[in-house]
Design a protein around this motif. Structure first.
Motif, PDB file in Angstrom:
ATOM      1  N   PHE A 120       0.826  -1.191   0.000  1.00 45.33           N
ATOM      2  CA  PHE A 120       0.000   0.000   0.000  1.00 45.33           C
ATOM      3  C   PHE A 120       0.871   1.256   0.000  1.00 45.33           C
ATOM      4  O   PHE A 120       0.601   2.213  -0.721  1.00 45.33           O
ATOM      5  N   MET A 121       1.940   1.215   0.794  1.00 45.26           N
ATOM      6  CA  MET A 121       2.843   2.358   0.819  1.00 45.26           C
ATOM      7  C   MET A 121       3.536   2.543  -0.510  1.00 45.26           C
ATOM      8  O   MET A 121       3.684   3.661  -1.008  1.00 45.26           O
ATOM      9  N   THR A 122       3.971   1.425  -1.083  1.00 47.39           N
ATOM     10  CA  THR A 122       4.607   1.514  -2.388  1.00 47.39           C
ATOM     11  C   THR A 122       3.679   2.195  -3.377  1.00 47.39           C
ATOM     12  O   THR A 122       4.097   3.012  -4.180  1.00 47.39           O
ATOM     13  N   LEU A 208       7.458  12.681   0.929  1.00 49.83           N
ATOM     14  CA  LEU A 208       6.094  13.207   0.954  1.00 49.83           C
ATOM     15  C   LEU A 208       5.100  12.156   1.439  1.00 49.83           C
ATOM     16  O   LEU A 208       3.968  12.479   1.777  1.00 49.83           O
ATOM     17  N   VAL A 209       5.520  10.894   1.457  1.00 46.99           N
ATOM     18  CA  VAL A 209       4.677   9.878   2.083  1.00 46.99           C
ATOM     19  C   VAL A 209       5.043   9.736   3.556  1.00 46.99           C
ATOM     20  O   VAL A 209       4.173   9.706   4.430  1.00 46.99           O
ATOM     21  N   ALA A 210       6.342   9.703   3.831  1.00 47.86           N
ATOM     22  CA  ALA A 210       6.795   9.452   5.203  1.00 47.86           C
ATOM     23  C   ALA A 210       6.441  10.592   6.148  1.00 47.86           C
ATOM     24  O   ALA A 210       5.979  10.352   7.259  1.00 47.86           O
ATOM     25  N   GLY A 261      13.436  -1.638  -0.346  1.00 52.48           N
ATOM     26  CA  GLY A 261      12.716  -0.838  -1.326  1.00 52.48           C
ATOM     27  C   GLY A 261      12.280   0.466  -0.683  1.00 52.48           C
ATOM     28  O   GLY A 261      12.542   0.704   0.495  1.00 52.48           O
ATOM     29  N   ASP A 262      11.617   1.293  -1.473  1.00 48.15           N
ATOM     30  CA  ASP A 262      11.202   2.593  -0.962  1.00 48.15           C
ATOM     31  C   ASP A 262      10.244   2.473   0.219  1.00 48.15           C
ATOM     32  O   ASP A 262      10.263   3.291   1.125  1.00 48.15           O
ATOM     33  N   HIS A 263       9.415   1.423   0.188  1.00 49.18           N
ATOM     34  CA  HIS A 263       8.453   1.276   1.281  1.00 49.18           C
ATOM     35  C   HIS A 263       9.153   1.046   2.610  1.00 49.18           C
ATOM     36  O   HIS A 263       8.779   1.616   3.628  1.00 49.18           O
ATOM     37  N   ILE A 340      18.621   0.559   2.522  1.00 50.63           N
ATOM     38  CA  ILE A 340      17.612  -0.481   2.351  1.00 50.63           C
ATOM     39  C   ILE A 340      16.687  -0.154   1.201  1.00 50.63           C
ATOM     40  O   ILE A 340      15.529  -0.502   1.217  1.00 50.63           O
ATOM     41  N   GLY A 341      17.240   0.505   0.198  1.00 44.68           N
ATOM     42  CA  GLY A 341      16.519   0.513  -1.068  1.00 44.68           C
ATOM     43  C   GLY A 341      15.783   1.772  -1.431  1.00 44.68           C
ATOM     44  O   GLY A 341      14.980   1.751  -2.363  1.00 44.68           O
ATOM     45  N   ALA A 342      16.019   2.892  -0.737  1.00 43.26           N
ATOM     46  CA  ALA A 342      15.378   4.128  -1.179  1.00 43.26           C
ATOM     47  C   ALA A 342      16.131   4.652  -2.390  1.00 43.26           C
ATOM     48  O   ALA A 342      17.345   4.805  -2.358  1.00 43.26           O
ATOM     49  N   LYS A 343      15.395   4.887  -3.470  1.00 41.46           N
ATOM     50  CA  LYS A 343      16.037   5.450  -4.654  1.00 41.46           C
ATOM     51  C   LYS A 343      16.186   6.951  -4.459  1.00 41.46           C
ATOM     52  O   LYS A 343      15.540   7.536  -3.599  1.00 41.46           O
TER      53      LYS A 343
END
Lengths: 717, 316
Positions: A120-122, A208-210, A261-263, A340-343
């Protein structure tokens, strides 16, 4: 005897020190002792002792109990890790239909749930990202990969940078006027012209999500804690630990639970950003006077109205500081989250550093700082904005910003469309300036680093050698020379003298946890580096803060510098520092001092500012000089507040000592880093993080208790 | 957990499951779901990620890149967050790889043609500071060791090993076992960056340094020699019960995939199984970035364009 009655505390301290040193001198270093380089578990050595508890075997080198306590908690990290593994991999397996392989697959429930939450976050991240940059995933979420494959027209085009920039400028203008509008424009143009657009928008999309999620969760939990004592009691210890736990330690458990990943980046950013939000919400709500609440109740508010219309608006100032903290923390996580995968910018920065391209990394780092400051200023302006209920506006006045933005969208779209003809064979510069086609001063910065090297290297080398051999090595040796019993006595005694039996018990619990973990020696090394860093940072911060506070412009300037350094990724200056000072403790400590001086300076300035002007005047009238006033009046009164700065300095210093593992240390941080690849990494990372948090909490407890007493004494509470 | 929370989670799961569910397709063709390729923080790996991604895309697959820690990635492949890994270095990542292999969910997908060596070595100009190198016996010489003393090494020569994450205490144990402990000490750098910073600083200063390094790597071009320790034999390392008096093995460079990958993307999986690069090819990919200063994506595009013959045969 007179003296003893006059200064009872002084004698208590003296007595404590005598006991401490007596213990140090009477307990000899065991002959077999050496600073354990590798952890005992790697090597099977007949000299090791073992015990088995809860089914976990713990191996260690046994010494005299007075010298080093046995690691009676050695089973804990393994146990935590195995429980985590069990929860994720074995607990409640269920059959899930796998569309891709067209077969049922057994997956444990928790794993499935964590993956669903993060999916959902992704989705949210991708939605924002694709509005800014274009892409197909949002459409895919509602259709399928096959569908998008057959209908490529459905791909979102992404907003050209011109439109986003115009939007930011208009938003800045609407929120706070010309100043912010110009700043927003400059930031956006800088990002674009320097070819950092894509990574910046990638970073922005996960923040902007976090940030809003952290804000919502923090505010909700803060309100819940305000309403219920039980919630507060349950939350408080967790909050304390989370606030002092190095961000890096959260990485491993987060990765185990949520993957990469980004999530996952959003999750760990939230974990770090929520605690300050909760604390500040709670602080703000507590400060609301009962008269205000009464007034609200009398006008017939129900609970919900009381909260949203009365309490939260009144507590706005503290909640705003919370928002500021959330944004700062989110951006300070931009680089760590890349592990851990944040682009985005963080990842590009790490790649540039790996090629020793300091200039490129610097440019990416500056982007992070500037976006952070822009967002911070915007959110503050937004929160401070008063709704104009009475304005009698025409249609144009009311909607002019919307109209301007619509105009900007139109022009931007036309430009981008025209650009696709103009730059036929190359990149469409009106849509997005690609990563390597912008202006770059990287070469200039790299040359600058070279110049510093050529000019100062010899001098620095002499200084470095002196510092290591004369100060750091002896200091480290002294810390390791302390028998465990002496350290425990010192800490608990200090707790007793400062805060009585309660503080003594708390500090005893904290220090014993570390002493009984397998990492006592490592913790001593961490403490030695943190001590040195804190002393240096406080000295610098106090001096700089006091000097700058004399003039309002320098004050403003210094606070802005603090903002930049707080969000500027420390990894960037780690590399030049490493080249100049080698892979040594000096390098780590320089990074520590740069980072930990921020709170020391900030709190000094704020502390001195909080001295009432009436006192200034009274002092001046009684004819003291400026210096006398500073020493005899301002410092004593600002001191409690400045001590809270020391508290923050300790936390910041510890964070940086832990990140110093990337240079090469032999402390807890190195083990946290190691936990990434360790078999029992999740549990170890967590317990190591808690150990670091406990070091900070010991000081936190002592300083806070002391400050409270002092404030009561001075009558400022 | 409260009742509401439970409801919320089940609601969320329901929403999400409906978001992420995809229509089933016949298994003979590859799923259009993207293949997730990890990128780590060294050039050859990133370029190769884009090269392999480019080949997948050429075959009509969708691809996605995700930055990942090079040790933690195997757990992610096992769980299914990441689909493949194309550079599994025996000495550095062998342990994490086999751990994940044993837990299940990850498949060994064959070796590259390139062989790898990861060991202690020195940039070529250092050779004159220590006559007799690359034979390890040269290290027994006191005059050699003293050229490598640093302020914090306690008067001994210092070797800079990679992070302890990579091989634990292998090198310190080896130094002790070979009887070099009185002359040499091992310091752990915290990251690959720290190694390169040391290399660059030593070069500028013209002083000696012995660091941990590997090949194929970008340092190959500038001249880097590995120390000849006594040869590796199976079981010679302390963790396998040996005495530790041995160098590093001639290691594999493996590929790994998530266990579902061959089922969801049979054609891509078959290609990836055949895919194999040589040391020269990997070095050339890294050089495009490290020496020609191209971006990783551009380097991959250029390599794909120039080497169609090489990679087309994997797709058949």
């Amino acid at each position: 005897m007179e003296l003893l009655k006059k200064y009872p505390k002084l004698f208590q301290w003296l007595f404590l020190l005598i006991v401490f040193f007596a213990l140090c001198f009477s307990i000899d270093v065991p002959e077999t002792y050496k600073f354990i380089r590798g952890q005992a578990e790697f090597i099977k050595d007949p000299n090791q002792s073992t015990y088995t508890l809860f089914g976990k075997e713990v191996r260690y080198y046994a010494f005299d109990v007075l010298w080093r306590l046995p690691p009676l908690l050695g089973w804990l990290p393994i146990w935590v890790n195995d429980s985590l593994f069990f929860l994720l991999n074995e607990w409640m397996p269920m059959e899930f239909w796998n569309e891709d392989t067209q077969e049922f697959k057994t997956r444990p429930l928790v794993l499935q749930i964590t993956r669903n939450i993060t999916a959902f976050m992704t989705f949210l991240i991708e939605l924002i990202r694709e509005i800014l940059l274009g892409g197909v995933k949002t459409v895919v979420a509602f259709s399928s990969w096959d569908w998008i494959d057959k209908n490529p027209w459905a791909e979102l085009p992404g907003l050209p940078w011109t439109i986003v920039t115009a939007g930011a400028v208009i938003l800045g203008y609407k929120l706070s006027g010309k100043g912010l509008a110009i700043f927003a424009g400059l930031v956006m143009i800088y990002i674009s012209v320097f070819g950092q657009w894509k990574p910046s928008m990638q970073t922005l999309s996960f923040i902007l999500v976090a940030a809003p999620l952290s804000f919502i969760f923090g505010l909700t939990l803060g309100v819940m804690a305000y309403k219920s004592k039980r919630v507060e009691k349950a939350l408080y210890p967790i909050l304390l630990v989370m606030q002092t736990m190095p961000q890096y330690a959260v990485l491993v458990p987060a990765m185990v639970l949520f993957g990469i990943g980004d999530h996952a980046a959003v999750i760990i950013t939230m974990v770090v950003a929520i605690p300050p939000m909760i604390l500040l919400t709670l602080l703000g709500l507590r400060a609301v006077s009962s008269e205000v609440i009464e007034a609200g109740k009398m006008s017939g508010c129900n609970n919900w109205q009381l909260m949203t219309k009365v309490l939260i608006p009144t507590a706005r100032r503290d909640i705003l500081i919370g928002v500021n903290q959330v944004i700062m923390v989110c951006f300070s996580m931009a680089v760590i989250a890349a592990f851990i995968g944040a682009k985005g910018l963080g990842w590009n920065l790490l790649l540039a550093l790996n090629q020793l391209n300091i200039g490129l990394a610097l440019e990416a780092g500056l982007c992070i700082s500037m976006i952070a400051i822009l967002l911070d200023k915007m959110s503050l302006a937004w929160a401070n904005k008063q709704e104009d209920y009475f304005g009698n506006l025409t249609f144009f006045q009311r909607y002019k910003n919307t109209l301007f933005f619509a105009g900007a969208v139109l022009i931007g779209a036309i430009l981008a469309y025209a650009g696709s003809f103009l730059f036929k064979d190359s990149f469409n510069y009106f849509s997005e300036i690609p990563h390597n086609k912008g202006i770059s001063f990287a070469d200039f910065w790299n040359k600058g680093v070279d110049w510093i090297w050529d000019t100062f290297f010899q001098t620095l080398k002499i200084f470095n050698t002196w510092l290591i051999t004369e100060v750091l090595q002896p200091m480290r040796a002294l810390y390791l020379r302390m028998p465990a019993v002496a350290t425990v006595v010192l800490v608990v005694g200090a707790g007793y003298i400062i805060g009585g039996i309660r503080s003594a018990l708390v500090t005893a619990g904290l220090v014993l946890f570390i002493a009984l973990s397998p990492w006592w020696d490592r913790a001593l090394v961490t403490t030695y580096m943190a001590t040195f860093g804190v002393i240096a940072s406080c000295t610098i911060g106090l001096t700089v803060g006091t000097l700058c506070q004399q003039n309002q412009y320098t004050t403003k300037f210094m606070l802005a510098v603090c903002d930049i350094f707080q969000t500027f990724p420390s990894f960037v200056y780690l590399i030049p520092v490493m080249m100049l000072f080698g892979i040594t403790d000096t390098s780590v400590l320089i990074a520590v001092i740069v980072y930990a001086t921020i709170p020391a300076t900030r709190y000094t300035i704020e502390g001195l500012r909080s001295v009432p002007t009436a006192l200034h005047d009274a002092a001046s009238m009684s004819g003291v000089t400026k210096l006398q006033r500073l020493i005899n009046i301002e410092f004593p009164i600002a001191f409690p507040h400045m001590m809270l700065g020391v508290n923050q300095t300790i936390v910041f210093a510890l964070f940086m000592v832990i990140i110093g593992a990337f240079i090469g240390t032999e402390d807890l941080g190195q083990y946290i880093l190691k936990a990434l690849s360790d078999k029992a990494g999740g549990g170890k990372g967590l317990i190591l993080g808690i150990c670091v948090a406990f070091i900070a909490l010991i000081f936190d407890n002592l300083i806070r208790t002391w400050v409270q007493k002092r404030k009561k004494h001075l009558g400022i509470d | 957990m409260g009742e509401n929370m439970k409801k919320l989670i089940s609601l969320l799961s329901a929403i999400v499951i409906s978001f992420v569910s995809f229509t089933g397709i016949a298994l003979s063709a590859d799923s259009k779901k993207p293949i997730v390729i990890p990128t780590h923080n060294w050039s050859s790996q990133v370029v190769m990620a884009y090269v392999i991604g480019g080949i997948f895309e050429d075959m009509g697959n969708n691809v996605e890149y995700v930055p990942a820690d090079s040790q933690a990635v195997y757990e992610s492949i096992r769980i299914g967050d990441v689909t493949i890994s194309h550079e599994v270095w025996e000495s550095a990542f062998g342990k994490s790889f086999t751990t994940a292999l044993d837990k299940g969910g990850l498949l060994d997908w064959g070796d590259h043609e390139a062989r790898t060596l990861e060991d202690m070595g020195y940039p070529n100009w250092v050779a004159k500071l220590c006559p007799g190198l690359p034979d390890w016996n040269a290290l027994k010489n006191k005059d050699c060791a003293k050229n490598f003393v640093t302020p914090d090494s306690g008067g001994k020569g210092r070797m800079l090993e990679g992070p302890q994450t990579w091989h634990g205490d292998l090198i310190p144990q080896r130094i002790e076992a070979l009887g070099l402990g009185d002359l040499w000490t091992v310091k752990f750098a915290g990251s690959a960056d720290a190694l390169w910073a040391e290399l660059a600083a030593a070069k500028k200063e013209g002083r000696g340094t012995i660091i941990f390094n590997w090949t194929p790597n970008f340092t190959d071009g500038a001249g880097f020699t590995f120390i000849d320790f006594p040869p590796y034999t199976a079981g010679c390392r302390p963790e396998d019960g040996g005495d530790g008096k041995c160098g590093s093995p001639d290691g594999y460079l493996k590929k790994a995939v998530n266990a579902d990958f061959p089922k969801t993307h049979p054609k891509a999986a078959a290609m990836f199984k055949k895919l194999s690069f040589s040391t020269g090819q990997i070095g050339a990919m890294a050089a495009l970035v490290d020496i020609d200063k191209m971006t990783h994506e551009d380097a991959a595009k250029k390599w794909l364009k120039d080497n169609k013959k090489v990679w087309k045969k994997f797709t058949k």
